[in-house]
Each structure stands twice: as structure tokens, then as C-alpha cells.
Motif scaffolding. Structure first.
Motif, PDB file in Angstrom:
ATOM      1  N   LEU A  80     -13.445   9.063  -1.241  1.00 18.39           N
ATOM      2  CA  LEU A  80     -12.974   8.482  -2.089  1.00 18.39           C
ATOM      3  C   LEU A  80     -13.412   6.776  -2.965  1.00 18.39           C
ATOM      4  CD1 LEU A  80      -8.993   7.433  -1.283  1.00 18.39           C
ATOM      5  CD2 LEU A  80      -9.802   9.461  -2.233  1.00 18.39           C
ATOM      6  N   ASP A  81     -13.576   6.827  -4.108  1.00 12.99           N
ATOM      7  CA  ASP A  81     -14.363   5.934  -4.544  1.00 12.99           C
ATOM      8  C   ASP A  81     -13.496   4.718  -5.408  1.00 12.99           C
ATOM      9  OD1 ASP A  81     -15.491   3.991  -6.422  1.00 12.99           O
ATOM     10  OD2 ASP A  81     -16.476   5.400  -7.883  1.00 12.99           O
ATOM     11  N   LEU A  82     -12.455   4.162  -3.898  1.00  3.91           N
ATOM     12  CA  LEU A  82     -12.042   2.356  -4.766  1.00  3.91           C
ATOM     13  C   LEU A  82     -12.845   1.214  -5.150  1.00  3.91           C
ATOM     14  CD1 LEU A  82     -10.153   2.660  -0.754  1.00  3.91           C
ATOM     15  CD2 LEU A  82      -9.759   3.559  -2.808  1.00  3.91           C
ATOM     16  N   ALA A  83     -13.853   2.124  -4.789  1.00  4.90           N
ATOM     17  CA  ALA A  83     -14.674   0.390  -6.023  1.00  4.90           C
ATOM     18  C   ALA A  83     -15.009   0.170  -7.378  1.00  4.90           C
ATOM     19  CB  ALA A  83     -15.516  -0.050  -5.212  1.00  4.90           C
ATOM     20  N   THR A  84     -14.362   1.706  -8.001  1.00  5.80           N
ATOM     21  CA  THR A  84     -14.635   1.612  -9.397  1.00  5.80           C
ATOM     22  C   THR A  84     -13.127   1.663  -9.682  1.00  5.80           C
ATOM     23  OG1 THR A  84     -16.912   2.942  -9.403  1.00  5.80           O
ATOM     24  CG2 THR A  84     -15.271   2.684 -11.392  1.00  5.80           C
ATOM     25  N   PRO A  85     -13.625   1.175 -11.037  1.00  2.49           N
ATOM     26  CA  PRO A  85     -12.023   0.389 -12.310  1.00  2.49           C
ATOM     27  C   PRO A  85     -11.322   1.881 -12.631  1.00  2.49           C
ATOM     28  CG  PRO A  85     -13.691  -1.440 -11.819  1.00  2.49           C
ATOM     29  CD  PRO A  85     -14.207  -0.059 -11.545  1.00  2.49           C
ATOM     30  N   VAL A  86     -10.295   2.191 -12.298  1.00  2.53           N
ATOM     31  CA  VAL A  86     -10.060   3.327 -13.574  1.00  2.53           C
ATOM     32  C   VAL A  86      -8.513   2.545 -14.101  1.00  2.53           C
ATOM     33  CG1 VAL A  86     -10.263   4.554 -11.508  1.00  2.53           C
ATOM     34  CG2 VAL A  86      -8.228   3.443 -11.215  1.00  2.53           C
ATOM     35  N   GLN A  87      -8.725   3.022 -15.038  1.00  4.56           N
ATOM     36  CA  GLN A  87      -7.318   3.049 -16.600  1.00  4.56           C
ATOM     37  C   GLN A  87      -6.577   2.063 -15.799  1.00  4.56           C
ATOM     38  OE1 GLN A  87      -6.568   5.696 -19.221  1.00  4.56           O
ATOM     39  NE2 GLN A  87      -5.197   4.082 -20.623  1.00  4.56           N
ATOM     40  N   GLU A  88      -5.687   3.179 -15.056  1.00  6.27           N
ATOM     41  CA  GLU A  88      -4.325   2.742 -14.134  1.00  6.27           C
ATOM     42  C   GLU A  88      -4.423   3.006 -12.632  1.00  6.27           C
ATOM     43  OE1 GLU A  88       0.169   3.770 -13.374  1.00  6.27           O
ATOM     44  OE2 GLU A  88      -1.109   5.129 -14.028  1.00  6.27           O
ATOM     45  N   GLY A  89      -4.783   1.374 -12.449  1.00  2.80           N
ATOM     46  CA  GLY A  89      -5.642   0.702 -10.794  1.00  2.80           C
ATOM     47  C   GLY A  89      -5.348   1.989  -9.565  1.00  2.80           C
ATOM     48  N   HIS A  90      -5.489   2.475  -8.331  1.00  2.12           N
ATOM     49  CA  HIS A  90      -5.145   2.592  -7.551  1.00  2.12           C
ATOM     50  C   HIS A  90      -4.354   1.778  -6.864  1.00  2.12           C
ATOM     51  CE1 HIS A  90      -8.247   5.523  -8.642  1.00  2.12           C
ATOM     52  NE2 HIS A  90      -9.036   5.025  -8.442  1.00  2.12           N
ATOM     53  N   SER A  91      -3.219   2.184  -5.532  1.00  4.24           N
ATOM     54  CA  SER A  91      -2.212   1.124  -5.121  1.00  4.24           C
ATOM     55  C   SER A  91      -2.797   1.724  -4.173  1.00  4.24           C
ATOM     56  CB  SER A  91      -1.270   1.715  -5.145  1.00  4.24           C
ATOM     57  OG  SER A  91      -0.480   0.646  -4.504  1.00  4.24           O
ATOM     58  N   VAL A  92      -3.245   0.333  -2.681  1.00  3.10           N
ATOM     59  CA  VAL A  92      -3.109   0.921  -1.380  1.00  3.10           C
ATOM     60  C   VAL A  92      -2.414   0.161  -0.964  1.00  3.10           C
ATOM     61  CG1 VAL A  92      -4.831   0.794   0.791  1.00  3.10           C
ATOM     62  CG2 VAL A  92      -5.558   0.749  -1.628  1.00  3.10           C
ATOM     63  N   PHE A  93      -1.627   0.875  -0.195  1.00  2.44           N
ATOM     64  CA  PHE A  93      -0.172  -0.654   0.824  1.00  2.44           C
ATOM     65  C   PHE A  93      -0.854   0.135   2.193  1.00  2.44           C
ATOM     66  CE2 PHE A  93       3.618  -1.684   3.091  1.00  2.44           C
ATOM     67  CZ  PHE A  93       3.787  -2.945   2.178  1.00  2.44           C
ATOM     68  N   PRO A  94      -0.671  -1.134   3.091  1.00  2.00           N
ATOM     69  CA  PRO A  94      -1.012  -2.609   2.616  1.00  2.00           C
ATOM     70  C   PRO A  94      -2.270  -2.477   2.449  1.00  2.00           C
ATOM     71  CG  PRO A  94      -1.250  -2.286   4.951  1.00  2.00           C
ATOM     72  CD  PRO A  94      -0.310  -1.116   4.962  1.00  2.00           C
ATOM     73  N   SER A  95      -2.900  -3.647   2.397  1.00  5.23           N
ATOM     74  CA  SER A  95      -4.000  -3.675   1.106  1.00  5.23           C
ATOM     75  C   SER A  95      -5.688  -3.020   1.614  1.00  5.23           C
ATOM     76  CB  SER A  95      -5.060  -5.427   0.711  1.00  5.23           C
ATOM     77  OG  SER A  95      -5.334  -5.905   1.493  1.00  5.23           O
ATOM     78  N   VAL A  96      -6.740  -3.124   1.249  1.00  5.07           N
ATOM     79  CA  VAL A  96      -7.778  -2.483   1.822  1.00  5.07           C
ATOM     80  C   VAL A  96      -8.777  -3.817   3.164  1.00  5.07           C
ATOM     81  CG1 VAL A  96     -10.142  -1.575   1.390  1.00  5.07           C
ATOM     82  CG2 VAL A  96      -8.468  -1.324  -0.367  1.00  5.07           C
ATOM     83  N   VAL A  97      -8.374  -4.979   2.096  1.00  5.15           N
ATOM     84  CA  VAL A  97      -8.450  -5.827   3.933  1.00  5.15           C
ATOM     85  C   VAL A  97      -7.532  -6.169   4.333  1.00  5.15           C
ATOM     86  CG1 VAL A  97      -7.154  -7.669   2.112  1.00  5.15           C
ATOM     87  CG2 VAL A  97      -9.386  -7.900   3.688  1.00  5.15           C
ATOM     88  N   HIS A  98      -6.578  -5.421   4.861  1.00  5.29           N
ATOM     89  CA  HIS A  98      -5.632  -5.695   6.192  1.00  5.29           C
ATOM     90  C   HIS A  98      -5.967  -4.196   7.129  1.00  5.29           C
ATOM     91  CE1 HIS A  98      -2.583  -8.253   3.617  1.00  5.29           C
ATOM     92  NE2 HIS A  98      -2.796  -8.759   4.989  1.00  5.29           N
ATOM     93  N   VAL A  99      -6.623  -3.536   6.744  1.00  6.06           N
ATOM     94  CA  VAL A  99      -6.606  -2.242   7.342  1.00  6.06           C
ATOM     95  C   VAL A  99      -7.764  -2.631   7.851  1.00  6.06           C
ATOM     96  CG1 VAL A  99      -7.076   0.354   7.102  1.00  6.06           C
ATOM     97  CG2 VAL A  99      -5.429  -0.177   5.833  1.00  6.06           C
ATOM     98  N   PHE A 100      -9.109  -2.965   7.513  1.00  6.55           N
ATOM     99  CA  PHE A 100     -10.300  -3.656   8.098  1.00  6.55           C
ATOM    100  C   PHE A 100     -10.115  -4.497   9.377  1.00  6.55           C
ATOM    101  CE2 PHE A 100     -12.272  -1.574   4.475  1.00  6.55           C
ATOM    102  CZ  PHE A 100     -13.576  -0.523   4.967  1.00  6.55           C
ATOM    103  N   VAL A 101      -9.117  -5.375   8.594  1.00  2.00           N
ATOM    104  CA  VAL A 101      -9.124  -6.342   9.740  1.00  2.00           C
ATOM    105  C   VAL A 101      -8.054  -6.273  10.979  1.00  2.00           C
ATOM    106  CG1 VAL A 101      -7.980  -8.878   9.990  1.00  2.00           C
ATOM    107  CG2 VAL A 101      -9.773  -8.724   8.050  1.00  2.00           C
ATOM    108  N   GLY A 102      -7.404  -5.301  10.951  1.00  5.88           N
ATOM    109  CA  GLY A 102      -6.399  -4.987  11.360  1.00  5.88           C
ATOM    110  C   GLY A 102      -7.259  -3.973  12.154  1.00  5.88           C
ATOM    111  N   LYS A 103      -8.228  -2.920  11.334  1.00  2.00           N
ATOM    112  CA  LYS A 103      -8.845  -2.405  12.880  1.00  2.00           C
ATOM    113  C   LYS A 103     -10.061  -3.571  13.782  1.00  2.00           C
ATOM    114  CE  LYS A 103      -8.196   1.761  11.680  1.00  2.00           C
ATOM    115  NZ  LYS A 103      -6.804   3.070  12.433  1.00  2.00           N
ATOM    116  N   ALA A 104     -10.521  -3.980  13.285  1.00  2.00           N
ATOM    117  CA  ALA A 104     -11.114  -5.303  13.563  1.00  2.00           C
ATOM    118  C   ALA A 104     -10.522  -6.267  15.040  1.00  2.00           C
ATOM    119  CB  ALA A 104     -12.170  -6.270  12.472  1.00  2.00           C
ATOM    120  N   LEU A 105      -9.671  -6.377  14.572  1.00  2.00           N
ATOM    121  CA  LEU A 105      -8.571  -6.847  16.007  1.00  2.00           C
ATOM    122  C   LEU A 105      -8.249  -5.729  16.829  1.00  2.00           C
ATOM    123  CD1 LEU A 105      -6.032  -8.921  13.860  1.00  2.00           C
ATOM    124  CD2 LEU A 105      -7.662 -10.008  15.042  1.00  2.00           C
TER     125      LEU A 105
END
Length: 256
Positions: A191-216
Motif C-alpha cells: 500500500l501507498d499510505l503517504a500519497t493523498p487520495v480524494q477520500e483519504g484512507h482510514s486506519v484504526f487505530p492510527s499508523v503511529v499507534h501500531v508502530f509504537v505498539g510494536k516498538a513497545l
């Protein structure tokens, strides 16, 4: 000319070695802050991190992020995904799948008519939640080990929620038919999560939460991705089912 997946580095939330250095540094700092605050790693979703989401997505620019789509597929549908990619869910996709299954003898006339008239893309039949105009995936492989119940129904009933949702509880004969069709399948997509699309992709919980959860160190950390662009065939990394080593290494997944 846009770069193809072979030219772009791939990020896997489950594999820290694939994280871009600026992203890894930011996530590491946020995880350290959570540890110092005594925040339990299993409650990573409660961390106040949303202000960092745009920065994380910026660090993912020029990268593709690995994600998984859990479903049940007939052989010709696997071939279609390999040649056409993953299409957005809509009435045309649902009806195409039903018509092809009927034409190939998988559905009787009565089953075909019933599923065509009662599914989540028929306006008067829609249930709760949004399912159309998106592809649903998980950001981590964690559900295949830690949250199997969350994907079990997707791997057990053919057609995806749009087709099976209104039949797997109240229509025993039709539910049995849907359980008999196809094979449990995990489609891994980039997936390309960084390139904006007309109706934005939705991620729940956020992408940052998943990365931090893994780092923890919380291996079950994951997110649902509602991707609002078709995924082209060159970004389909694999499709695996029972009998494939990449599927069978998860013994708790449905087999038949």
C-alpha cells in the motif's frame, strides 16, 4: 514515470529492520516516552499520539507498506486478483463475483438470485457500517496468530462481508453453501499510505499507534486499513491458502 513496487522499499510493521531510519527514530522516542510514563504496552492504543500521524506518513513517502486482506476465494478469483489487482467493493464487483460463480456452477439459480437481491450493496439491504468503495486489510500479520477470531469468519464464508453478512446466521442452507465455496486466502498487498487520495484512507487505530505498539514489544499491535484506492496487480505480493507454507505456518487459521 511513477516507480513500480520493485523500485520502492517495502515497510512491514512487524519487521523493524524495514522501517526507514527517520521513522524508527521517531517511533523509538515515542516508545521511550511511554515507558518512562509507565504506560503498559498492551494499552498502546490509549497513547496520545495522533499529533504525530502526519509526520509518520511523511516518513513513509516513497515506501510501500505491507498489509493483508483476509477472504475466501475460488480459483478463478485468485487468478483475477493476480491479473487485475484488488478492486474497490461495490455492487458491480459483488454482482460480477456472483454471476461468475453461477456461470461456473458453484451457485444454483435460486442461490444466485437470493445473494444478488440480499447483500450489503443493495441500498435497502445495507446493514451497519460502511463497506463500499474500499478494500479492507490489516496492517500487521498479528491477526493470524493473536486475533484469529477477528478474521475467522472472513476466512470461513465465501464472498466477503458484503455477500455473507446477512446469511451466515439466519439462512442455514445458504450459510453451508458459502462455507463450502473456495479456500481461505490471505492476500498480501503493498500500500501507498503517504500519497493523498480524494477520500483519504482510514486506519484504526492510527499508523503511529501500531508502530509504537510494536516498538513497545506488543506483538499483537495491529490496525484495520480501509484503503480507498484500487490496488493494482503489480502491488499484489502473494495469495496463500491451506497447503501453502506461508499459510500453514499459522496453525490456528481455518483449514477448509
Amino acid at each position: 514515470m511513477p516507480m513500480e513496487p520493485g523500485d520502492l522499499p517495502i515497510v512491514d510493521v512487524d519487521v523493524p529492520a524495514t522501517w526507514p531510519r527517520p521513522l524508527a527514530d521517531l517511533v523509538g522516542r515515542l516508545a521511550d516516552d511511554a515507558r518512562r510514563a509507565g504506560h503498559a504496552r498492551e494499552y498502546y492504543q490509549d497513547l496520545g499520539l495522533l499529533s504525530h500521524e502526519d509526520i509518520v506518513l511523511a516518513h513513509l513517502e516513497g515506501h510501500l507498506v505491507r498489509a493483508r486482506h483476509h477472504t475466501r476465494l475460488l480459483d478463478h478469483e485468485k487468478d483475477a486478483i493476480r491479473s487485475q489487482g484488488l478492486r474497490l467493493l461495490n455492487a458491480r464487483l459483488v454482482n460480477d463475483r456472483l454471476d461468475q460463480a453461477h456461470a461456473l456452477g458453484y451457485l444454483s439459480v435460486a442461490e444466485h438470485e437470493r445473494l444478488r437481491s440480499v447483500n450489503e450493496t443493495v441500498p435497502e439491504q445495507r446493514g451497519w457500517g460502511r463497506r463500499e468503495d474500499q478494500v479492507c486489510l490489516t496492517l500487521s500479520a498479528a491477526p493470524q496468530t493473536h486475533h484469529v477470531d477477528g478474521i475467522r469468519r472472513l476466512l470461513t464464508y465465501w464472498g466477503g462481508e458484503a455477500i455473507y453478512w446477512q446469511h451466515c446466521e439466519g439462512s442455514p442452507a445458504l450459510a453451508a453453501k458459502l462455507r463450502s465455496l473456495g479456500a481461505p486466502s490471505v492476500v498480501t498487498a503493498l500500500l501507498d499510505l503517504a500519497t493523498p487520495v480524494q477520500e483519504g484512507h482510514s486506519v484504526f487505530p492510527s499508523v503511529v499507534h501500531v508502530f509504537v505498539g510494536k516498538a513497545l514489544g506488543h506483538e499483537p499491535a495491529d490496525a484495520d486499513v480501509f484503503y480507498r484506492s484500487p490496488i493494482p496487480p503489480q502491488r499484489i505480493e502473494s495469495i496463500v491458502s491451506p497447503g501453502d507454507p506461508a499459510y500453514d505456518r499459522f496453525p490456528d487459521l481455518p483449514r477448509g
